[in-house]
Design a protein around this motif. Structure first.
Motif, PDB file in Angstrom:
ATOM      1  N   LYS A 250      74.305  77.005  57.683  1.00 21.23           N
ATOM      2  CA  LYS A 250      73.390  75.198  57.804  1.00 21.23           C
ATOM      3  C   LYS A 250      72.113  75.295  56.901  1.00 21.23           C
ATOM      4  N   TRP A 251      72.378  76.397  55.885  1.00 21.92           N
ATOM      5  CA  TRP A 251      71.142  76.967  55.175  1.00 21.92           C
ATOM      6  C   TRP A 251      71.643  77.421  54.282  1.00 21.92           C
ATOM      7  N   ILE A 252      71.279  77.144  52.524  1.00 24.93           N
ATOM      8  CA  ILE A 252      71.698  77.581  50.954  1.00 24.93           C
ATOM      9  C   ILE A 252      70.586  77.978  50.496  1.00 24.93           C
ATOM     10  N   ARG A 253      70.504  78.851  50.016  1.00 28.54           N
ATOM     11  CA  ARG A 253      69.551  79.221  48.435  1.00 28.54           C
ATOM     12  C   ARG A 253      70.455  80.374  47.513  1.00 28.54           C
ATOM     13  N   PHE A 254      69.574  79.309  46.641  1.00 30.93           N
ATOM     14  CA  PHE A 254      70.869  81.079  45.528  1.00 30.93           C
ATOM     15  C   PHE A 254      68.954  81.415  44.691  1.00 30.93           C
ATOM     16  N   LEU A 255      69.036  83.194  44.559  1.00 31.69           N
ATOM     17  CA  LEU A 255      67.813  82.811  43.806  1.00 31.69           C
ATOM     18  C   LEU A 255      68.223  84.271  42.489  1.00 31.69           C
ATOM     19  N   TYR A 256      67.247  84.304  42.371  1.00 26.79           N
ATOM     20  CA  TYR A 256      66.871  84.944  40.129  1.00 26.79           C
ATOM     21  C   TYR A 256      67.619  84.317  39.498  1.00 26.79           C
ATOM     22  N   SER A 257      67.750  82.647  39.250  1.00 26.98           N
ATOM     23  CA  SER A 257      67.802  82.029  37.850  1.00 26.98           C
ATOM     24  C   SER A 257      66.991  81.638  37.224  1.00 26.98           C
ATOM     25  N   TYR A 258      67.263  82.122  35.955  1.00 27.44           N
ATOM     26  CA  TYR A 258      66.804  82.276  34.830  1.00 27.44           C
ATOM     27  C   TYR A 258      66.437  80.850  34.034  1.00 27.44           C
ATOM     28  N   PRO A 259      65.551  80.716  33.596  1.00 26.32           N
ATOM     29  CA  PRO A 259      64.510  79.488  32.879  1.00 26.32           C
ATOM     30  C   PRO A 259      65.616  78.223  32.494  1.00 26.32           C
ATOM     31  N   GLU A 260      66.607  79.156  31.421  1.00 29.51           N
ATOM     32  CA  GLU A 260      67.545  78.686  30.579  1.00 29.51           C
ATOM     33  C   GLU A 260      68.338  78.156  31.115  1.00 29.51           C
ATOM     34  N   GLY A 261      68.834  78.598  31.653  1.00 31.31           N
ATOM     35  CA  GLY A 261      70.282  78.187  32.656  1.00 31.31           C
ATOM     36  C   GLY A 261      70.434  77.551  33.587  1.00 31.31           C
ATOM     37  N   ILE A 262      69.397  77.050  33.428  1.00 31.91           N
ATOM     38  CA  ILE A 262      68.841  75.337  35.053  1.00 31.91           C
ATOM     39  C   ILE A 262      69.117  74.609  34.234  1.00 31.91           C
ATOM     40  N   THR A 263      70.370  74.032  34.838  1.00 29.00           N
ATOM     41  CA  THR A 263      70.408  72.624  33.870  1.00 29.00           C
ATOM     42  C   THR A 263      70.409  71.232  34.940  1.00 29.00           C
ATOM     43  N   ASP A 264      70.274  70.426  34.333  1.00 32.57           N
ATOM     44  CA  ASP A 264      69.973  68.853  35.369  1.00 32.57           C
ATOM     45  C   ASP A 264      70.940  68.745  36.212  1.00 32.57           C
ATOM     46  N   GLU A 265      71.994  69.388  35.658  1.00 34.55           N
ATOM     47  CA  GLU A 265      72.678  69.084  37.222  1.00 34.55           C
ATOM     48  C   GLU A 265      72.536  69.482  38.513  1.00 34.55           C
ATOM     49  N   LEU A 266      72.138  71.343  38.358  1.00 31.59           N
ATOM     50  CA  LEU A 266      72.011  72.042  39.077  1.00 31.59           C
ATOM     51  C   LEU A 266      70.552  71.295  39.555  1.00 31.59           C
ATOM     52  N   ILE A 267      69.754  70.795  39.035  1.00 31.82           N
ATOM     53  CA  ILE A 267      68.725  70.346  39.654  1.00 31.82           C
ATOM     54  C   ILE A 267      68.908  69.271  41.192  1.00 31.82           C
ATOM     55  N   ASP A 268      69.944  68.550  40.224  1.00 34.73           N
ATOM     56  CA  ASP A 268      70.823  67.231  40.688  1.00 34.73           C
ATOM     57  C   ASP A 268      71.147  67.727  42.160  1.00 34.73           C
ATOM     58  N   VAL A 269      71.702  68.743  42.423  1.00 37.64           N
ATOM     59  CA  VAL A 269      72.823  68.849  43.380  1.00 37.64           C
ATOM     60  C   VAL A 269      71.744  69.465  43.872  1.00 37.64           C
ATOM     61  N   VAL A 270      70.430  69.863  43.859  1.00 38.37           N
ATOM     62  CA  VAL A 270      69.237  71.182  44.681  1.00 38.37           C
ATOM     63  C   VAL A 270      68.824  69.942  45.779  1.00 38.37           C
ATOM     64  N   SER A 271      69.098  68.618  44.277  1.00 40.22           N
ATOM     65  CA  SER A 271      68.149  67.532  45.314  1.00 40.22           C
ATOM     66  C   SER A 271      68.490  66.198  46.145  1.00 40.22           C
ATOM     67  N   SER A 272      69.614  66.569  45.740  1.00 39.00           N
ATOM     68  CA  SER A 272      70.670  65.465  46.554  1.00 39.00           C
ATOM     69  C   SER A 272      71.331  66.530  48.098  1.00 39.00           C
ATOM     70  N   ASN A 273      71.688  67.727  47.764  1.00 37.93           N
ATOM     71  CA  ASN A 273      72.280  68.224  49.246  1.00 37.93           C
ATOM     72  C   ASN A 273      71.237  68.834  50.256  1.00 37.93           C
ATOM     73  N   ASN A 274      71.225  67.925  51.672  1.00 44.33           N
ATOM     74  CA  ASN A 274      70.724  68.631  52.307  1.00 44.33           C
ATOM     75  C   ASN A 274      70.476  70.718  52.979  1.00 44.33           C
ATOM     76  N   LYS A 275      71.875  70.617  52.222  1.00 36.48           N
ATOM     77  CA  LYS A 275      71.933  71.986  53.145  1.00 36.48           C
ATOM     78  C   LYS A 275      71.064  72.626  52.113  1.00 36.48           C
ATOM     79  N   ILE A 276      70.923  72.495  51.181  1.00 40.05           N
ATOM     80  CA  ILE A 276      70.689  73.859  49.943  1.00 40.05           C
ATOM     81  C   ILE A 276      68.822  73.711  50.360  1.00 40.05           C
TER      82      ILE A 276
END
Length: 467
Positions: A250-276
């Motif tokens: 039902k829920w998914i989260r991820f931890l310890y994401s360094y700032p330089e590795g956070i991509t637009d793709e990753l932000i979009d996946v978090v934004s668009s997926n209601n389980k994340i």
């Protein structure tokens, strides 16, 4: 049945575990518990009842080392009673193996991290001494030297015993770290970053789902590095999408994401997926470019500021968490003031602060102008006092809003159910306290999801009522 396993089953050898340190270490403990269960040992939660006690140690900073040694000595007291063997494993053992052998003769077996692939052979060699006689021992294969591995081999986590309850489990996607921050000993303890195969991770996630786990917490030393070594590029976003296809989760989260590795793709996946979870855990450590450079961090104040703005623009209801280090060598008052002002402006929802710990063998330990302990404490208190006010201000904006809450406990006086929203990491972030209107006969809703409306807040927690 293996002769040792057969005899062990008959004599009901009991094993107790103590796991120290981070969630990544906890998974190693869970995998080790799984190994013992697989070989017919009985697992107990009371050290007094254990024939064998295993302590999985942390050796990251001074306070963790002290806790580990004190715990080992505490567990050694049980050898005056039922306990026959005391085993120590983990980061402290990896880092100080030779010293610990001399310092702690009470320990019967030390297992380094790079020996985990030999873990069971070593345990087998230890316990067979008094469990089987010499003639039976001859039939057992001796330990052979094989190449060292950084971690349990692929698939080893599939039979691990989850110790975090019925609702959530950690899912480790990589081992070690290759960032080489000057203050950090992790690369020297755990080696460079090594990704697990995606197929292996997904298989483990599906097995956890079958066991009733509702929430996956994806972890690594730097989750944004996932896949770079195996596939030539980060595959975190892709992995999260595939994990979300597991129906029971039902829920998914991820931890310890360094700032330089956070991509637009990753932000979009978090934004668009209601389980994340709309949640980013971004350990920035500092904001002064001067300090960041001395830390060997691969980012800057400008990049961090722009990243925070981008995430908040794309995900307005996002929860942002960070961790900071105060008192890094040669951190001037101006550097600290810059950090404090940034904390005031950034208004992180969750924030943790560490006082710099001088770790032997790290480049930062050799830097000049080490900061006095009292100065570190004063800077720590200033940031935490400021963050306490910010946290309450952020939470007050939630009053009157409705959230889905996972109910996980009830207070000792039965007056409140205790839960958390998808925006709260278990055992790290705050909780939601929902008044129980039926104290004499509380409803059986533990481990269920319920709609709640926020009515009040404290500095870090929410108060609510059921809808």
């Amino acid at each position: 049945m293996h002769i040792i396993a057969k005899i062990r089953k008959e004599v009901k050898v009991k094993v107790g575990f103590v796991s120290l340190g981070c969630s990544k270490n906890l998974i190693d403990t869970e995998a080790t518990i799984g190994k013992f269960k697989e070989n017919n040992f009985n697992i107990v939660n009371d050290e007094k009842k254990a024939d064998i006690i295993v302590v999985n140690t942390c050796g990251f900073i001074d306070s963790a080392k002290e806790e580990a040694i004190n715990t080992i000595l505490e567990m050694a007291e049980y050898k005056k009673g039922r306990c026959k063997y005391l085993i120590a494993m983990g980061c402290l053992v990896q880092r100080y193996y030779d010293d610990l052998i001399k310092l702690l003769p009470e320990v019967d077996l030390f297992i380094k991290i790079d020996e985990y692939n030999q873990l069971w052979d070593k345990v087998e060699d230890l316990v067979k001494r008094n469990i089987v006689n010499k003639s039976e021992t001859k039939a057992i294969t001796k330990i052979t030297e094989i190449p060292q591995m950084p971690m349990f081999e692929q698939g080893e986590f599939l039979d691990r015993v989850v110790t975090t309850g019925k609702n959530f489990a950690y899912l480790k996607i990589g081992e070690g770290c290759s960032n080489n921050c000057t203050y950090c000993a992790i690369p020297y303890i755990r080696g460079p970053f090594v990704s697990r195969k995606k197929e292996d991770i997904l298989q483990e996630a599906k097995e956890l789902a079958k066991k009733g786990i509702k929430e996956l917490i994806v972890i690594a030393q730097d989750t944004t590095k996932y896949g770079v070594d195996l596939y030539g590029e980060s595959k975190l976003a892709e992995l999260l999408k595939e994990l979300s296809n597991i129906k029971e989760i039902k829920w998914i989260r991820f931890l310890y994401s360094y700032p330089e590795g956070i991509t637009d793709e990753l932000i979009d996946v978090v934004s668009s997926n209601n389980k994340i979870a709309h949640y980013f855990d971004i350990p920035i450590q500092h904001i002064s470019d001067r300090v960041l450079k001395r830390m060997n961090r691969r980012t800057s104040k400008n990049n961090i500021t722009k990243l925070i703005e981008k995430i908040r623009n794309k995900i307005p209801d996002v929860t942002l968490r960070t961790s900071l280090i105060v008192g890094f060598p040669d951190e001037t008052q101006e550097d600290f003031n810059e950090l404090l002002e940034f904390v005031k402006k950034a208004k992180f929802d969750k924030l943790g602060v560490f006082m710099y710990s001088k770790e032997e063998g790290t480049p930062a330990a050799k830097l000049p102008n080490q900061i006095h302990g009292n100065t570190k404490k004063a800077r720590y208190r200033k940031i935490m006092e400021q963050q306490s006010r910010i946290s309450k201000e952020n939470l007050e904006k939630k009053i009157g809003k409705e959230y889905e809450v996972l109910i996980e406990d009830i207070s000792f006086d039965k007056k409140y159910y205790i839960g958390r929203t998808i925006q709260d990491v278990p055992e790290i972030d705050g909780s939601v306290y929902i008044r129980n209107t039926n104290i004499d006969k509380p409803d059986n809703i533990i481990n269920q999801f319920k709609k709640c409306k926020v009515t009040d807040v404290s500095n870090y927690d929410l108060k609510a009522r059921f809808k």
